[in-house]
Design an enzyme around this catalytic site. Sequence first.
Site, PDB file in Angstrom:
ATOM      1  N   HIS A  43     -33.257   9.470 -75.345  1.00  0.00           N
ATOM      2  CA  HIS A  43     -34.076   8.614 -74.491  1.00  0.00           C
ATOM      3  C   HIS A  43     -34.155   9.237 -73.110  1.00  0.00           C
ATOM      4  O   HIS A  43     -33.163   9.744 -72.576  1.00  0.00           O
ATOM      5  CB  HIS A  43     -33.479   7.209 -74.377  1.00  0.00           C
ATOM      6  CG  HIS A  43     -34.242   6.313 -73.452  1.00  0.00           C
ATOM      7  ND1 HIS A  43     -35.357   5.608 -73.863  1.00  0.00           N
ATOM      8  CD2 HIS A  43     -34.073   6.036 -72.133  1.00  0.00           C
ATOM      9  CE1 HIS A  43     -35.826   4.917 -72.835  1.00  0.00           C
ATOM     10  NE2 HIS A  43     -35.080   5.163 -71.777  1.00  0.00           N
ATOM     11  N   ASP A 122     -36.009  -7.853 -76.730  1.00  0.00           N
ATOM     12  CA  ASP A 122     -36.249  -6.903 -75.646  1.00  0.00           C
ATOM     13  C   ASP A 122     -37.666  -7.042 -75.103  1.00  0.00           C
ATOM     14  O   ASP A 122     -37.874  -7.027 -73.891  1.00  0.00           O
ATOM     15  CB  ASP A 122     -35.996  -5.478 -76.137  1.00  0.00           C
ATOM     16  CG  ASP A 122     -36.356  -4.443 -75.084  1.00  0.00           C
ATOM     17  OD1 ASP A 122     -35.840  -4.545 -73.960  1.00  0.00           O
ATOM     18  OD2 ASP A 122     -37.190  -3.559 -75.372  1.00  0.00           O
ATOM     19  N   ARG A 129     -39.027  -9.916 -67.116  1.00  0.00           N
ATOM     20  CA  ARG A 129     -38.546  -9.101 -66.005  1.00  0.00           C
ATOM     21  C   ARG A 129     -39.701  -8.641 -65.132  1.00  0.00           C
ATOM     22  O   ARG A 129     -39.588  -8.573 -63.903  1.00  0.00           O
ATOM     23  CB  ARG A 129     -37.776  -7.885 -66.523  1.00  0.00           C
ATOM     24  CG  ARG A 129     -36.397  -8.207 -67.075  1.00  0.00           C
ATOM     25  CD  ARG A 129     -35.853  -7.053 -67.892  1.00  0.00           C
ATOM     26  NE  ARG A 129     -35.773  -5.832 -67.118  1.00  0.00           N
ATOM     27  CZ  ARG A 129     -35.734  -4.613 -67.659  1.00  0.00           C
ATOM     28  NH1 ARG A 129     -35.787  -4.467 -68.966  1.00  0.00           N
ATOM     29  NH2 ARG A 129     -35.632  -3.553 -66.885  1.00  0.00           N
ATOM     30  N   SER A 144     -31.783  -3.141 -72.418  1.00  0.00           N
ATOM     31  CA  SER A 144     -33.101  -2.874 -72.979  1.00  0.00           C
ATOM     32  C   SER A 144     -33.119  -1.548 -73.726  1.00  0.00           C
ATOM     33  O   SER A 144     -33.612  -1.456 -74.858  1.00  0.00           O
ATOM     34  CB  SER A 144     -34.147  -2.862 -71.859  1.00  0.00           C
ATOM     35  OG  SER A 144     -35.425  -2.515 -72.357  1.00  0.00           O
ATOM     36  N   LYS A 148     -32.458  -1.247 -78.637  1.00  0.00           N
ATOM     37  CA  LYS A 148     -33.339  -0.595 -79.623  1.00  0.00           C
ATOM     38  C   LYS A 148     -32.606   0.536 -80.341  1.00  0.00           C
ATOM     39  O   LYS A 148     -32.792   0.742 -81.552  1.00  0.00           O
ATOM     40  CB  LYS A 148     -34.593  -0.061 -78.919  1.00  0.00           C
ATOM     41  CG  LYS A 148     -35.452  -1.144 -78.288  1.00  0.00           C
ATOM     42  CD  LYS A 148     -36.722  -0.596 -77.705  1.00  0.00           C
ATOM     43  CE  LYS A 148     -36.506   0.141 -76.399  1.00  0.00           C
ATOM     44  NZ  LYS A 148     -36.188  -0.754 -75.274  1.00  0.00           N
TER      45      LYS A 148
END
Length: 422
Positions: A43, A122, A129, A144, A148
């Site tokens: 990520h 999420d 948010r 968040s 996942k």
Amino acid sequence: MLMAIRLRGMDAGETLSLTRAMAASGRELRWPPGWRGTLVDKHSTGGVGDKVSLALAPALAACGCKVPMISGRGLGHTGGTLDKLEAIPGLRVSLSPDEMRGALARAGCCIVGQSEELAPADRVLYALRDVTATVDSLPLITASILSKKVAEQLSALVLDVKFGGAALYPTPESARELALSLVSVGQRLGVRTAAVLSRMDAPLGRRVGNALEVLEALECLEGGGPPDLRELVTTLGGLLLWQVGLAGGTAQGRRQLEQALDDGSALRTFEAMLGAQGVPPDTARRLCAGTPAQRRQVLGEARVQEELLAPRGGWVQRVEALPLAHVLHELGAGRARAGDPINPRVGAELLVTAGQRLQEGDPWLRVHHDGDLSEAARGALQGALLLTPDPPPPPRPLVVETILPPDGTKIPAGGEKTPREP
């Protein structure tokens, strides 16, 4: 609740509980028992010209990993991996869990979007948010990202946390805080987790824009491409190979990634991934084995390719990523809100590198657009070129440090220390 979390924060245990609850709000992906221990993902917190995933996923698969990479779309000035992939005709980024398993069995990797069933909490919390000004809350960001990844049932995860003028975090200190949170919580969730801190002041590589970044990723997959792109791909990949036991250390892992890029196995894996995600075989072949002209024909080109000239002589200190990204965003390369259309052919190519000597009138940037580049935009782009009268110092390291579990051990850039097994 969200504002209370932003103002008061959460300790590690509370962040862990929130992440688990978000992951449990949907289904988990299931994989064959024989893949256990080899499932990895990466990520990035987002940047300009960041096409690392396009080269990293197939290179890792060529080295023996299974890579069910779940990526996102671009929003604001940062580019999205899914948008880059969708510049390729026929490619599908929405795959069912069964289709993902089929793609991994066939190619070893896939790059897809988050399904409706994966961590649905999420999506709900992210929308809240956005309207409650809590997007920058560190515990909420941690939950968040990791919810996942936990639902993917990964063996290992590496995080590229960027800092600088075009990154989510302006300083290495603020980026390190997120990296430490992600590594700590990820490890406690049973995923071997590591993070690197990397600079994002100048674009990564020399091309920005969806189709252009696909072309540059292909160059990397052929063993070429810009050195900074190759460095980040092999650094992140080397960490993952070590984390799952396919390399004896991070340095050996980097060498294995380099070999996969150089011997053609990563490129062949990328072609197989394209086929598994719906790209017609002749299109995948022309893209992966074709000439540069054939590749451009597959992806399409903008109507205008305009070169900007250096307004004066000097030494290139750097090309700033943020003004470049803002102009390309306005030209259609990005989106202001989810669902906005984008033009995959819009982009820019850097014709210079840091430390290069320019004369007045030398071309330094090639802008790909459809005829709508205003004088104000040209001025903003010219402002991105930083010139100095004297040669600049050597560029600072791209990767500043590596953060490892279980105690957040840091390895400075260029360090030779072999990390201990997490």
